[in-house]
Motif scaffolding. Structure first.
Motif, PDB file in Angstrom:
ATOM      1  N   TYR A 231      21.409   7.194  10.025  1.00  0.00           N
ATOM      2  CA  TYR A 231      20.002   7.004  10.099  1.00  0.00           C
ATOM      3  C   TYR A 231      19.444   6.268   8.860  1.00  0.00           C
ATOM      4  O   TYR A 231      19.609   6.387   7.830  1.00  0.00           O
ATOM      5  CB  TYR A 231      19.161   8.165  10.143  1.00  0.00           C
ATOM      6  CG  TYR A 231      17.656   7.815  10.426  1.00  0.00           C
ATOM      7  CD1 TYR A 231      17.060   7.391  11.604  1.00  0.00           C
ATOM      8  CD2 TYR A 231      16.727   7.957   9.119  1.00  0.00           C
ATOM      9  CE1 TYR A 231      15.569   7.021  11.482  1.00  0.00           C
ATOM     10  CE2 TYR A 231      15.516   7.724   9.120  1.00  0.00           C
ATOM     11  CZ  TYR A 231      15.015   7.314  10.331  1.00  0.00           C
ATOM     12  OH  TYR A 231      13.679   7.174  10.122  1.00  0.00           O
ATOM     13  N   ARG A 232      18.996   4.696   8.894  1.00  0.00           N
ATOM     14  CA  ARG A 232      18.572   4.003   7.902  1.00  0.00           C
ATOM     15  C   ARG A 232      17.043   4.403   7.649  1.00  0.00           C
ATOM     16  O   ARG A 232      16.346   4.268   8.681  1.00  0.00           O
ATOM     17  CB  ARG A 232      18.341   2.764   8.183  1.00  0.00           C
ATOM     18  CG  ARG A 232      19.937   2.178   8.430  1.00  0.00           C
ATOM     19  CD  ARG A 232      20.807   2.404   7.283  1.00  0.00           C
ATOM     20  NE  ARG A 232      22.274   1.678   7.225  1.00  0.00           N
ATOM     21  CZ  ARG A 232      23.281   2.103   6.607  1.00  0.00           C
ATOM     22  NH1 ARG A 232      23.024   3.109   5.760  1.00  0.00           N
ATOM     23  NH2 ARG A 232      24.355   1.616   6.554  1.00  0.00           N
ATOM     24  N   PRO A 233      16.497   4.907   6.742  1.00  0.00           N
ATOM     25  CA  PRO A 233      15.072   5.240   6.203  1.00  0.00           C
ATOM     26  C   PRO A 233      14.112   4.172   6.275  1.00  0.00           C
ATOM     27  O   PRO A 233      14.668   3.131   5.851  1.00  0.00           O
ATOM     28  CB  PRO A 233      15.441   6.296   4.812  1.00  0.00           C
ATOM     29  CG  PRO A 233      16.662   6.516   4.727  1.00  0.00           C
ATOM     30  CD  PRO A 233      17.374   5.370   5.444  1.00  0.00           C
ATOM     31  N   ARG A 234      12.909   4.469   6.041  1.00  0.00           N
ATOM     32  CA  ARG A 234      11.946   3.611   5.797  1.00  0.00           C
ATOM     33  C   ARG A 234      12.086   2.840   4.625  1.00  0.00           C
ATOM     34  O   ARG A 234      12.611   3.586   3.682  1.00  0.00           O
ATOM     35  CB  ARG A 234      10.500   4.117   5.889  1.00  0.00           C
ATOM     36  CG  ARG A 234      10.166   4.537   7.414  1.00  0.00           C
ATOM     37  CD  ARG A 234      10.300   3.600   8.275  1.00  0.00           C
ATOM     38  NE  ARG A 234       9.739   3.993   9.692  1.00  0.00           N
ATOM     39  CZ  ARG A 234      10.305   4.482  10.672  1.00  0.00           C
ATOM     40  NH1 ARG A 234      11.312   4.778  10.504  1.00  0.00           N
ATOM     41  NH2 ARG A 234       9.669   4.835  11.684  1.00  0.00           N
ATOM     42  N   PRO A 235      11.893   1.377   4.449  1.00  0.00           N
ATOM     43  CA  PRO A 235      12.350   0.871   3.016  1.00  0.00           C
ATOM     44  C   PRO A 235      11.371   0.974   1.952  1.00  0.00           C
ATOM     45  O   PRO A 235      11.742   0.247   0.904  1.00  0.00           O
ATOM     46  CB  PRO A 235      12.461  -0.896   3.664  1.00  0.00           C
ATOM     47  CG  PRO A 235      11.405  -0.762   4.780  1.00  0.00           C
ATOM     48  CD  PRO A 235      11.523   0.425   5.359  1.00  0.00           C
ATOM     49  N   ASN A 236      10.090   1.166   1.994  1.00  0.00           N
ATOM     50  CA  ASN A 236       9.210   1.310   1.185  1.00  0.00           C
ATOM     51  C   ASN A 236       8.126   2.362   1.333  1.00  0.00           C
ATOM     52  O   ASN A 236       8.082   3.346   2.283  1.00  0.00           O
ATOM     53  CB  ASN A 236       8.546   0.118   1.084  1.00  0.00           C
ATOM     54  CG  ASN A 236       7.716  -0.299   2.380  1.00  0.00           C
ATOM     55  OD1 ASN A 236       6.963   0.444   2.918  1.00  0.00           O
ATOM     56  ND2 ASN A 236       8.185  -1.546   2.767  1.00  0.00           N
ATOM     57  N   LEU A 237       7.410   2.846   0.277  1.00  0.00           N
ATOM     58  CA  LEU A 237       6.413   3.852   0.340  1.00  0.00           C
ATOM     59  C   LEU A 237       5.332   3.862   1.368  1.00  0.00           C
ATOM     60  O   LEU A 237       4.960   4.903   2.068  1.00  0.00           O
ATOM     61  CB  LEU A 237       5.660   3.969  -0.937  1.00  0.00           C
ATOM     62  CG  LEU A 237       5.120   5.362  -1.339  1.00  0.00           C
ATOM     63  CD1 LEU A 237       6.236   6.569  -1.486  1.00  0.00           C
ATOM     64  CD2 LEU A 237       4.302   5.282  -2.736  1.00  0.00           C
ATOM     65  N   ARG A 238       4.913   2.675   1.828  1.00  0.00           N
ATOM     66  CA  ARG A 238       4.097   2.526   2.771  1.00  0.00           C
ATOM     67  C   ARG A 238       4.473   2.755   4.085  1.00  0.00           C
ATOM     68  O   ARG A 238       3.762   3.499   4.906  1.00  0.00           O
ATOM     69  CB  ARG A 238       3.300   0.993   2.661  1.00  0.00           C
ATOM     70  CG  ARG A 238       2.281   0.802   3.795  1.00  0.00           C
ATOM     71  CD  ARG A 238       1.618  -0.812   3.655  1.00  0.00           C
ATOM     72  NE  ARG A 238       0.709  -0.843   4.618  1.00  0.00           N
ATOM     73  CZ  ARG A 238       0.076  -2.032   4.753  1.00  0.00           C
ATOM     74  NH1 ARG A 238       0.150  -3.062   3.771  1.00  0.00           N
ATOM     75  NH2 ARG A 238      -0.644  -2.112   5.648  1.00  0.00           N
TER      76      ARG A 238
END
Length: 355
Positions: A231-238
């Protein structure tokens, strides 16, 4: 004339089964709702279509109105492989896309995959074998989060740790056995038909909600560590904050819809948010011990990151406490602010017939 060792036969639902020696492998439909998945779609599809599975397979892509080249890529892939079917998902929402893809599929075993998930070569084989061995209606495995950038690596570590997500086996691993829910899932079509498919009012948490209905109707949900999905996580904090905020909101909707399904794992983030908020307010009004609550939480996240972050690069490690806090706080705030009408059917407009 003796039959071919790889003979096929047509069964109910138009299902084809391929036999190899004495082993019969049921045909499988993979369904994937996709929206704005230009970055990962090609790799995800290739991982599916090169599965080490002896039976027949098809892939149904339910493509939403994307802002990137997702539809173009999907149609190119379908043109290169006749086993790939592209259907439209006008809403772009996940549960609608899943139901559309399931209706367009033809086989009796349904494998759900996301556009940013990467299957190992033996995923479908392991799913079918586990389903046949256990008799379960849905089987699934580990959501193996893996990041590329330092931020994604920190999120991946948080998503596979008890500090980040609790003790759910599909996040942290564990022994095979019956569970409440699994990541993605491989279903018997008969189970999906029995419960009416995905509830399209749940734009999030639709997997947990449907697995609950399957269990309520006598079905079994089974976890096996053999099934492991990258699974590829979200790329940034937002993006991470948005993901967990809406997940928290919708998990409360599930709790309202299905009484008795909330436990400490789900209640811990909102309790922590309330406690820290109370501590900040008390501290601001001069009661200095109140600062111990947010301060203690921050210290716990730093210590937890020191333990859970072993093996990470320094640039990923320093992001881990912030990632932990973002996941916890946004999930908790989402849960606490979940509107009572969220997940309820929209009221009919004046003059609109009620069906």
């Amino acid at each position: 004339m003796n039959p071919s060792p790889h003979a096929q036969r047509t069964t109910r639902h138009g299902t084809q089964q391929r036999t190899g020696g004495e082993r019969t492998w049921p045909a499988v439909s993979v369904v994937m709702p996709v929206l704005n998945e230009q970055r990962h779609l090609t790799d995800s599809v290739r991982r599916i279509m090169t599965q080490d599975y002896p039976g027949e397979m098809e892939l149904v892509l339910a493509v939403g109105p994307s802002r990137d080249r997702t539809e173009e890529i999907a149609r190119r892939l379908a043109g290169e492989d006749s086993r790939i079917v592209v259907v439209a998902n006008p809403t772009g929402r996940t549960p609608q896309g899943l139901n559309i893809a399931i209706r367009a599929s033809q086989y009796s075993i349904i494998v759900r995959v996301d556009g940013h998930s990467l299957l190992p070569p033996d995923y479908v084989r392991a799913a079918v074998e586990t389903m046949e061995e256990t008799g379960a209606d849905n089987v699934g495995g580990i959501m193996a989060a893996e990041g590329v950038t330092p931020f994604e690596q920190a999120v991946a570590r948080a998503m596979t740790s008890r500090i980040g997500v609790g003790n759910a086996r599909f996040h942290t691993g564990g022994e095979a056995g019956e569970v409440e829910t699994v990541y993605l899932g491989t279903f018997r079509r008969s189970a999906l038909d029995r419960v009416g498919g995905y509830d399209e009012t749940f734009t999030r948490a639709q997997d947990w909600e449907m697995n609950h209905r399957i269990r309520q109707t006598g079905g079994r949900i089974f976890f096996t560590p053999r099934m492991r999905v990258t699974y590829r996580p979200r790329p940034n904090l937002r993006a991470l904050a948005k993901q967990y905020f809406h997940t928290g909101r919708w998990r409360r909707v599930v709790g309202r819809e299905h009484q008795g399904t909330l436990n400490l794992r789900y209640l811990a983030p909102p309790i922590a948010v309330v406690a820290m908020t109370a501590g900040v307010v008390a501290g601001a009004f001069g009661f200095w011990p109140g600062w111990l609550l947010p301060g203690g939480y921050a210290a716990a996240m730093i210590v937890g990151a020191a333990v859970e972050g072993r093996g990470l690069s320094p640039s990923a490690w320093v992001r881990l406490p912030l990632v932990f806090a973002t996941m916890h706080v946004t999930w908790g705030v989402g849960f606490l602010t979940s509107p009572p009408r969220l997940g309820q059917p929209a009221p009919a407009k004046p003059g609109e017939p009620v069906v």
